[in-house]
Design a protein around this motif. Structure first.
Motif, PDB file in Angstrom:
ATOM      1  N   GLU A 169     -40.301   5.435   8.113  1.00  0.00           N
ATOM      2  CA  GLU A 169     -41.682   5.916   8.075  1.00  0.00           C
ATOM      3  C   GLU A 169     -42.313   5.894   9.455  1.00  0.00           C
ATOM      4  O   GLU A 169     -43.026   6.829   9.854  1.00  0.00           O
ATOM      5  N   ARG A 170     -42.039   4.834  10.217  1.00  0.00           N
ATOM      6  CA  ARG A 170     -42.610   4.739  11.563  1.00  0.00           C
ATOM      7  C   ARG A 170     -42.069   5.855  12.462  1.00  0.00           C
ATOM      8  O   ARG A 170     -42.816   6.467  13.228  1.00  0.00           O
ATOM      9  N   VAL A 171     -40.771   6.118  12.362  1.00  0.00           N
ATOM     10  CA  VAL A 171     -40.183   7.199  13.161  1.00  0.00           C
ATOM     11  C   VAL A 171     -40.740   8.544  12.720  1.00  0.00           C
ATOM     12  O   VAL A 171     -41.057   9.408  13.552  1.00  0.00           O
ATOM     13  N   GLY A 172     -40.876   8.749  11.416  1.00  0.00           N
ATOM     14  CA  GLY A 172     -41.425  10.009  10.912  1.00  0.00           C
ATOM     15  C   GLY A 172     -42.833  10.257  11.411  1.00  0.00           C
ATOM     16  O   GLY A 172     -43.168  11.372  11.833  1.00  0.00           O
ATOM     17  N   ARG A 173     -43.700   9.217  11.380  1.00  0.00           N
ATOM     18  CA  ARG A 173     -45.077   9.375  11.878  1.00  0.00           C
ATOM     19  C   ARG A 173     -45.088   9.637  13.379  1.00  0.00           C
ATOM     20  O   ARG A 173     -45.839  10.484  13.878  1.00  0.00           O
ATOM     21  N   ALA A 174     -44.213   8.904  14.100  1.00  0.00           N
ATOM     22  CA  ALA A 174     -44.153   9.104  15.554  1.00  0.00           C
ATOM     23  C   ALA A 174     -43.705  10.520  15.884  1.00  0.00           C
ATOM     24  O   ALA A 174     -44.225  11.152  16.808  1.00  0.00           O
ATOM     25  N   LEU A 175     -42.752  11.036  15.119  1.00  0.00           N
ATOM     26  CA  LEU A 175     -42.268  12.394  15.372  1.00  0.00           C
ATOM     27  C   LEU A 175     -43.360  13.421  15.118  1.00  0.00           C
ATOM     28  O   LEU A 175     -43.504  14.391  15.881  1.00  0.00           O
ATOM     29  N   ARG A 176     -44.140  13.246  14.065  1.00  0.00           N
ATOM     30  CA  ARG A 176     -45.255  14.172  13.798  1.00  0.00           C
ATOM     31  C   ARG A 176     -46.270  14.137  14.944  1.00  0.00           C
ATOM     32  O   ARG A 176     -46.735  15.180  15.404  1.00  0.00           O
ATOM     33  N   ASP A 177     -46.586  12.917  15.411  1.00  0.00           N
ATOM     34  CA  ASP A 177     -47.566  12.799  16.490  1.00  0.00           C
ATOM     35  C   ASP A 177     -47.030  13.405  17.790  1.00  0.00           C
ATOM     36  O   ASP A 177     -47.761  14.106  18.508  1.00  0.00           O
ATOM     37  N   VAL A 178     -45.777  13.136  18.094  1.00  0.00           N
ATOM     38  CA  VAL A 178     -45.175  13.676  19.316  1.00  0.00           C
ATOM     39  C   VAL A 178     -45.129  15.196  19.256  1.00  0.00           C
ATOM     40  O   VAL A 178     -45.475  15.888  20.230  1.00  0.00           O
ATOM     41  N   THR A 179     -44.725  15.728  18.113  1.00  0.00           N
ATOM     42  CA  THR A 179     -44.632  17.187  17.963  1.00  0.00           C
ATOM     43  C   THR A 179     -45.993  17.837  18.113  1.00  0.00           C
ATOM     44  O   THR A 179     -46.150  18.866  18.785  1.00  0.00           O
ATOM     45  N   ASP A 180     -47.025  17.233  17.488  1.00  0.00           N
ATOM     46  CA  ASP A 180     -48.385  17.788  17.594  1.00  0.00           C
ATOM     47  C   ASP A 180     -48.871  17.765  19.036  1.00  0.00           C
ATOM     48  O   ASP A 180     -49.460  18.743  19.522  1.00  0.00           O
ATOM     49  N   PRO A 219     -28.854   1.891  22.320  1.00  0.00           N
ATOM     50  CA  PRO A 219     -28.740   2.951  21.306  1.00  0.00           C
ATOM     51  C   PRO A 219     -29.116   2.520  19.895  1.00  0.00           C
ATOM     52  O   PRO A 219     -29.514   3.355  19.087  1.00  0.00           O
ATOM     53  N   ASP A 220     -29.006   1.224  19.600  1.00  0.00           N
ATOM     54  CA  ASP A 220     -29.274   0.765  18.230  1.00  0.00           C
ATOM     55  C   ASP A 220     -30.628   0.089  18.094  1.00  0.00           C
ATOM     56  O   ASP A 220     -30.951  -0.432  17.035  1.00  0.00           O
ATOM     57  N   ASP A 221     -31.415   0.072  19.167  1.00  0.00           N
ATOM     58  CA  ASP A 221     -32.662  -0.690  19.130  1.00  0.00           C
ATOM     59  C   ASP A 221     -33.785   0.024  19.884  1.00  0.00           C
ATOM     60  O   ASP A 221     -34.507  -0.590  20.651  1.00  0.00           O
ATOM     61  N   LEU A 222     -33.905   1.334  19.657  1.00  0.00           N
ATOM     62  CA  LEU A 222     -34.974   2.083  20.308  1.00  0.00           C
ATOM     63  C   LEU A 222     -36.286   1.895  19.555  1.00  0.00           C
ATOM     64  O   LEU A 222     -36.296   1.820  18.326  1.00  0.00           O
ATOM     65  N   PRO A 223     -37.428   1.852  20.273  1.00  0.00           N
ATOM     66  CA  PRO A 223     -38.713   1.850  19.572  1.00  0.00           C
ATOM     67  C   PRO A 223     -38.926   3.194  18.878  1.00  0.00           C
ATOM     68  O   PRO A 223     -38.318   4.200  19.262  1.00  0.00           O
ATOM     69  N   PRO A 224     -39.762   3.232  17.860  1.00  0.00           N
ATOM     70  CA  PRO A 224     -39.944   4.473  17.083  1.00  0.00           C
ATOM     71  C   PRO A 224     -40.301   5.686  17.923  1.00  0.00           C
ATOM     72  O   PRO A 224     -39.802   6.784  17.687  1.00  0.00           O
ATOM     73  N   PHE A 225     -41.181   5.524  18.943  1.00  0.00           N
ATOM     74  CA  PHE A 225     -41.603   6.687  19.712  1.00  0.00           C
ATOM     75  C   PHE A 225     -40.447   7.246  20.545  1.00  0.00           C
ATOM     76  O   PHE A 225     -40.366   8.457  20.772  1.00  0.00           O
ATOM     77  N   ALA A 226     -39.537   6.358  21.007  1.00  0.00           N
ATOM     78  CA  ALA A 226     -38.383   6.844  21.772  1.00  0.00           C
ATOM     79  C   ALA A 226     -37.411   7.585  20.859  1.00  0.00           C
ATOM     80  O   ALA A 226     -36.850   8.629  21.231  1.00  0.00           O
ATOM     81  N   THR A 227     -37.212   7.064  19.651  1.00  0.00           N
ATOM     82  CA  THR A 227     -36.369   7.766  18.681  1.00  0.00           C
ATOM     83  C   THR A 227     -36.975   9.118  18.335  1.00  0.00           C
ATOM     84  O   THR A 227     -36.273  10.129  18.228  1.00  0.00           O
ATOM     85  N   ALA A 228     -38.296   9.154  18.164  1.00  0.00           N
ATOM     86  CA  ALA A 228     -38.977  10.417  17.854  1.00  0.00           C
ATOM     87  C   ALA A 228     -38.814  11.417  18.996  1.00  0.00           C
ATOM     88  O   ALA A 228     -38.567  12.606  18.764  1.00  0.00           O
ATOM     89  N   ALA A 229     -38.940  10.935  20.238  1.00  0.00           N
ATOM     90  CA  ALA A 229     -38.764  11.827  21.392  1.00  0.00           C
ATOM     91  C   ALA A 229     -37.349  12.382  21.442  1.00  0.00           C
ATOM     92  O   ALA A 229     -37.134  13.566  21.748  1.00  0.00           O
ATOM     93  N   LEU A 230     -36.368  11.531  21.119  1.00  0.00           N
ATOM     94  CA  LEU A 230     -34.978  11.988  21.104  1.00  0.00           C
ATOM     95  C   LEU A 230     -34.780  13.050  20.027  1.00  0.00           C
ATOM     96  O   LEU A 230     -34.136  14.086  20.261  1.00  0.00           O
ATOM     97  N   LEU A 231     -35.313  12.818  18.834  1.00  0.00           N
ATOM     98  CA  LEU A 231     -35.186  13.794  17.748  1.00  0.00           C
ATOM     99  C   LEU A 231     -35.843  15.115  18.133  1.00  0.00           C
ATOM    100  O   LEU A 231     -35.312  16.196  17.844  1.00  0.00           O
ATOM    101  N   TRP A 232     -36.999  15.036  18.790  1.00  0.00           N
ATOM    102  CA  TRP A 232     -37.687  16.257  19.223  1.00  0.00           C
ATOM    103  C   TRP A 232     -36.796  17.048  20.184  1.00  0.00           C
ATOM    104  O   TRP A 232     -36.696  18.268  20.092  1.00  0.00           O
ATOM    105  N   CYS A 233     -36.134  16.360  21.092  1.00  0.00           N
ATOM    106  CA  CYS A 233     -35.242  17.035  22.053  1.00  0.00           C
ATOM    107  C   CYS A 233     -34.036  17.655  21.359  1.00  0.00           C
ATOM    108  O   CYS A 233     -33.667  18.807  21.637  1.00  0.00           O
ATOM    109  N   LEU A 234     -33.412  16.905  20.467  1.00  0.00           N
ATOM    110  CA  LEU A 234     -32.185  17.383  19.833  1.00  0.00           C
ATOM    111  C   LEU A 234     -32.445  18.585  18.925  1.00  0.00           C
ATOM    112  O   LEU A 234     -31.536  19.369  18.658  1.00  0.00           O
ATOM    113  N   GLU A 235     -33.688  18.730  18.456  1.00  0.00           N
ATOM    114  CA  GLU A 235     -34.020  19.887  17.625  1.00  0.00           C
ATOM    115  C   GLU A 235     -34.141  21.175  18.436  1.00  0.00           C
ATOM    116  O   GLU A 235     -34.188  22.257  17.856  1.00  0.00           O
ATOM    117  N   ARG A 236     -34.169  21.045  19.744  1.00  0.00           N
ATOM    118  CA  ARG A 236     -34.321  22.209  20.621  1.00  0.00           C
ATOM    119  C   ARG A 236     -33.023  22.447  21.381  1.00  0.00           C
ATOM    120  O   ARG A 236     -32.624  21.611  22.207  1.00  0.00           O
TER     121      ARG A 236
END
Length: 372
Positions: A169-180, A219-236
């Protein structure tokens, strides 16, 4: 460091095959390329079933072995749950016709046959014996320094790590905020305030190659916002290609790929061949430990990602697995992608490569023989 495993006969040879492969194969054909009396690894293929053209299968299998540097001989082991057949003329081993075809193709290619063995649930025997007999199999593989547990089969280790609901949930919220925030070009929203995590992610993404390098450190202990930033990059695709090329090379490789991708998007200029070749498995051999860390990173990101955004990290995991010579794992990740988005572009391309038994060129260099 090279670990030498010595076998004085077929029984001892069978006991070390799992250590050479990195797992205990099931329903598999395992090929072991030799140079003289030494083999450096193993490659695995699914067994040829009724929907496979036998001649094409044998040609492809021998072709894979022959591509390994300085190979002059081959051994093979069939692992199957199919039963041995008792006839009036004696025992008939499963896949005897298929193995005979493959051995003939290997000899035609100038390869000496070291051994050809069959392992069933009832025991093991040799295809080279005129009157094969079943013998008890010692399933306790010898402990080899640096190899680790090999008791699992070829699919072991492909399951995504477990992720807690709160973490997801934390990663999902961070990803929405980062994307916006990124959709607005970094400009603050109507209220003039932003989630601090989104701002932190924006800071990280000011230097994409530096970010891709930094996330390898934990790699196994990223904060949610860093994971969200990575997901945002990999989607592009533009940034995803930078990540994969950089993880298979170095920071400079990532910087050059980013420059080339931006130039292509702006002017249509051609991406340099040496960068494009990395994706196809050509060029210098990557550091396998670096690839393994990157694989752990994207597996964890996939486990935390909202379902709709999982195809990107899963496809990255598939490519990294393929680059490491683990095509069976790559296929598992692509199955997960297909269940979410059957038309995901890069996944379809990778699936075509894997179905064609295409492996990275660096997998055929001595010391890097793939176990797929």
């Amino acid at each position: 460091m090279t670990t030498l495993l010595r076998a004085s006969g077929s029984a001892e040879f069978l006991s070390i095959v799992p250590s050479l492969a990195g797992f205990t194969p099931t329903e598999s054909l395992v090929l072991l390329p030799f140079r003289g009396t030494r083999t450096y690894g193993a490659m695995r293929l699914d067994l040829p079933r009724d929907d496979v053209e036998l001649e094409d299968y044998a040609d492809a299998a021998v072709g894979l072995v022959a591509r390994v540097e300085r190979t002059d001989a081959v051994a093979l082991v069939v692992y199957t749950d199919d039963a041995v057949q008792q006839t009036r003329d004696g025992l008939v081993l499963p896949f005897a016709v298929e193995v005979d075809e493959l051995l003939g193709r290997a000899e035609d290619a100038g390869l000496r046959i070291v051994d050809a063995l069959c392992v069933t649930s009832d025991g093991w025997s040799s295809y080279l014996d005129g009157d094969p007999q079943l013998r008890a199999l010692d399933r306790a593989a010898p402990e080899v320094p640096g190899v680790g547990d090999v008791s699992g089969d070829q699919l072991s280790g492909a399951v995504l790590p477990a992720a807690g609901f709160a973490d997801s949930e934390r990663v999902g919220r961070a990803l929405r905020d980062v994307t916006d925030l990124l959709a607005r070009g970094g400009e603050p929203g109507p209220t003039g305030t932003e989630n601090p995590q989104a701002i932190a992610a924006l800071v990280l993404l000011e230097d994409i190659p530096a970010f891709f390098e930094a996330v390898l450190a934990s790699p196994d202990d990223l904060p949610p916002f860093a994971t969200a930033a990575l997901l945002w990059c990999l989607e592009r695709p533009l940034f995803r290609d930078v990540a994969l090329t950089q993880w298979a090379s170095d920071v400079r490789g990532g910087e050059r790929t980013l420059e080339a991708q931006l130039s292509f998007a702006d002017t249509g200029s051609t991406v340099p061949d040496d960068l494009g070749d990395v994706f196809l498995g050509r060029g210098p051999t990557p550091d396998p430990e670096r690839l393994a860390v990157a694989l752990s990173l994207v597996r964890t990101a996939a486990s935390l990602a909202p379902r709709a955004t999982r195809p990107a990290p899963l496809t990255a995991a598939a490519w990294l697995s393929w680059a490491l010579g683990r095509s069976s794992h790559a296929a598992q990740y692509l199955d997960l992608v297909r269940a979410i988005d059957p038309d995901y572009g890069l996944a379809a391309l990778l699936e075509t490569m894997i179905n064609a038994a295409m492996l990275p060129e660096w997998a055929f260099r001595r010391g890097a023989t793939p176990a797929t």
